[in-house]
Structures are given as structure tokens and as C-alpha cells.
Motif scaffolding. Structure first.
Motif, PDB file in Angstrom:
ATOM      1  N   ARG A  89       2.650  22.360  13.925  1.00  8.66           N
ATOM      2  CA  ARG A  89       3.335  21.210  13.332  1.00  8.66           C
ATOM      3  C   ARG A  89       2.952  19.901  14.009  1.00  8.66           C
ATOM      4  NH1 ARG A  89       4.173  17.579  10.998  1.00  8.66           N
ATOM      5  NH2 ARG A  89       6.086  16.740  10.158  1.00  8.66           N
ATOM      6  N   SER A  90       3.020  19.886  15.340  1.00 10.02           N
ATOM      7  CA  SER A  90       2.696  18.640  16.043  1.00 10.02           C
ATOM      8  C   SER A  90       1.199  18.363  15.996  1.00 10.02           C
ATOM      9  CB  SER A  90       3.203  18.688  17.483  1.00 10.02           C
ATOM     10  OG  SER A  90       2.617  19.763  18.175  1.00 10.02           O
ATOM     11  N   ALA A  92      -0.848  19.048  13.482  1.00  8.77           N
ATOM     12  CA  ALA A  92      -1.143  18.463  12.164  1.00  8.77           C
ATOM     13  C   ALA A  92      -0.691  17.007  12.098  1.00  8.77           C
ATOM     14  CB  ALA A  92      -0.465  19.290  11.074  1.00  8.77           C
ATOM     15  N   ALA A  93       0.492  16.726  12.640  1.00 10.17           N
ATOM     16  CA  ALA A  93       0.981  15.345  12.636  1.00 10.17           C
ATOM     17  C   ALA A  93       0.090  14.451  13.500  1.00 10.17           C
ATOM     18  CB  ALA A  93       2.425  15.294  13.135  1.00 10.17           C
ATOM     19  N   GLN A 115      -2.040  18.633   6.436  1.00 10.83           N
ATOM     20  CA  GLN A 115      -0.755  18.651   7.130  1.00 10.83           C
ATOM     21  C   GLN A 115       0.296  19.360   6.286  1.00 10.83           C
ATOM     22  OE1 GLN A 115       1.086  14.815   7.736  1.00 10.83           O
ATOM     23  NE2 GLN A 115       2.409  15.602   9.354  1.00 10.83           N
ATOM     24  N   ARG A 116       0.345  19.078   5.014  1.00 10.11           N
ATOM     25  CA  ARG A 116       1.333  19.717   4.141  1.00 10.11           C
ATOM     26  C   ARG A 116       1.045  21.198   3.940  1.00 10.11           C
ATOM     27  NH1 ARG A 116       4.151  16.881   6.093  1.00 10.11           N
ATOM     28  NH2 ARG A 116       4.340  14.724   5.508  1.00 10.11           N
ATOM     29  N   ILE A 118      -0.196  23.102   6.388  1.00  8.24           N
ATOM     30  CA  ILE A 118       0.137  23.710   7.679  1.00  8.24           C
ATOM     31  C   ILE A 118       1.644  23.762   7.904  1.00  8.24           C
ATOM     32  CG2 ILE A 118      -0.034  23.334  10.189  1.00  8.24           C
ATOM     33  CD1 ILE A 118      -2.901  22.375   9.712  1.00  8.24           C
ATOM     34  N   ASP A 119       2.382  22.795   7.383  1.00 11.02           N
ATOM     35  CA  ASP A 119       3.834  22.721   7.610  1.00 11.02           C
ATOM     36  C   ASP A 119       4.581  24.029   7.327  1.00 11.02           C
ATOM     37  OD1 ASP A 119       3.805  20.185   8.622  1.00 11.02           O
ATOM     38  OD2 ASP A 119       4.527  19.210   6.800  1.00 11.02           O
ATOM     39  N   PRO A 120       4.399  24.671   6.175  1.00 12.34           N
ATOM     40  CA  PRO A 120       5.154  25.907   5.930  1.00 12.34           C
ATOM     41  C   PRO A 120       4.785  27.029   6.900  1.00 12.34           C
ATOM     42  CG  PRO A 120       4.035  25.194   3.916  1.00 12.34           C
ATOM     43  CD  PRO A 120       3.631  24.274   5.004  1.00 12.34           C
ATOM     44  N   ALA A 122       3.841  26.596  10.024  1.00 11.23           N
ATOM     45  CA  ALA A 122       4.496  26.252  11.293  1.00 11.23           C
ATOM     46  C   ALA A 122       5.978  26.601  11.249  1.00 11.23           C
ATOM     47  CB  ALA A 122       4.307  24.763  11.595  1.00 11.23           C
ATOM     48  N   VAL A 123       6.632  26.279  10.150  1.00  7.96           N
ATOM     49  CA  VAL A 123       8.051  26.595  10.011  1.00  7.96           C
ATOM     50  C   VAL A 123       8.257  28.104   9.985  1.00  7.96           C
ATOM     51  CG1 VAL A 123      10.045  26.417   8.465  1.00  7.96           C
ATOM     52  CG2 VAL A 123       8.660  24.399   8.950  1.00  7.96           C
TER      53      VAL A 123
END
Length: 181
Positions: A89-90, A92-93, A115-116, A118-120, A122-123
């Protein structure tokens, strides 16, 4: 301004048609906020990656002796999930902030899309860590209360110099890049 016709994808077109800002418009021109986010995301990525690599080394080293239901194995798995989630998450940001360039909207749009994506993932790692923590807490608490193991965190305090240096370097780099954009 770059013509939106050259940009592909919605994110790239939004970057091309938007103002040529030094950071995503959501920062509302607040340079100090960009510095903090860039530094924190970069430092979090590096520190979480260091922890994940360290845990993977320990897991590989002890693969034959550790048992799946042992509290140490459960703890390592839980912290590894959290570390990978934070890292993804971090990371990608941080990549989006480091790579933000309104003059190259296709590249910036690709970073936003990545980034979008990778977000799911990471969560999912974070939620897996939470599930492991929740499922293992009765057994781990019982084990810890059965044979208390007092430990002194203060003796390990010098181990935080390297992570503190990474945070300081990330802040210096972020400050440098934001002031020179």
C-alpha cells in the motif's frame, strides 16, 4: 498542457486535462502535506519491506523445526501479512508521488492505475493478518499467561537507529524533491 488525445485511460486523460501541479491535485497545493506523505509512504515502504524480508529469512531458516500451530509461527505469519500489506500500500502510494508528472500524463495515469490494482491486494494481506490475530488470540493469550515471558523493550531501543535513519532520509529526500519540482 498536454493534449488529452495522447493520453490513454481515464486517469491519464484526467491528469492531461487537469492543472499542471507538482503533486496530485488532492493535496490542494499544500507542499508541506506532499512532503509528509512522500516521506511517510517511502519510509513505511522501506521499513515494511525490511521487516518482511527479515521474517521470510526466519521462516525459511526454521522451516523444518517450526510447527504451523506454534505461537511463534502464527506470530510470524501475522506480522508478515501486515508487513506485506503495508509494503504494497505505501509502496504504491510512494511510487505515485515520486512519479507524478503532469507533463507525461500516460505514465502518471499508469501509476495511478497500478496503485488502484495493488490496493485490494494490500488490504487482503492486512485482513489476513487481522484474521490470523483474531483466530489465534485465545491460544496465544493462554500460552503467554501460562508461562509469562517478561521482556525488556528498552534493551532493544538501539536497534531503532537504522529505521530512524531511514525515516530521516525519506524526509530529507521528500523535502528535496518537493522544493525542487
Amino acid at each position: 498542457m498536454i493534449p488529452a488525445a495522447r493520453a490513454t485511460g481515464y486517469a491519464a486523460k484526467a491528469v492531461a486535462s487537469g492543472p499542471a501541479t507538482v503533486a496530485p491535485p488532492s493535496f490542494d497545493g499544500q507542499g508541506w502535506l506532499v512532503v509528509i506523505n512522500l516521506a511517510v509512504m517511502t519510509a513505511a515502504f522501506v521499513l515494511a519491506m525490511m521487516m518482511a524480508v527479515d521474517l521470510i529469512r526466519h521462516i525459511r531458516r526454521r522451516w523444518r523445526t517450526d510447527r504451523p500451530r506454534h505461537p511463534v509461527t502464527v506470530w510470524r505469519g501475522m506480522v508478515l501479512c501486515f508487513s506485506i500489506g503495508i509494503c504494497l500500500r505505501s509502496g504504491a502510494a510512494a511510487v505515485v508521488l515520486w512519479g507524478w508528472n503532469p507533463l507525461r500524463p500516460a505514465d502518471t495515469g499508469a501509476l495511478l492505475w497500478l496503485q488502484r490494482m495493488i490496493d485490494p491486494v494490500a488490504v487482503a494481506f492486512g485482513l489476513t493478518g487481522l484474521a490470523i490475530a483474531y483466530l489465534s488470540s485465545p491460544g496465544v493469550v493462554y500460552q503467554l499467561r501460562r508461562r509469562p515471558f517478561p521482556f525488556d523493550l528498552w534493551t532493544k531501543l538501539p536497534m531503532l537507529w537504522r529505521p530512524a535513519a531511514i525515516v530521516a532520509l525519506a524526509f530529507a529526500a521528500a523535502l528535496g524533491v518537493v522544493t525542487t519540482r
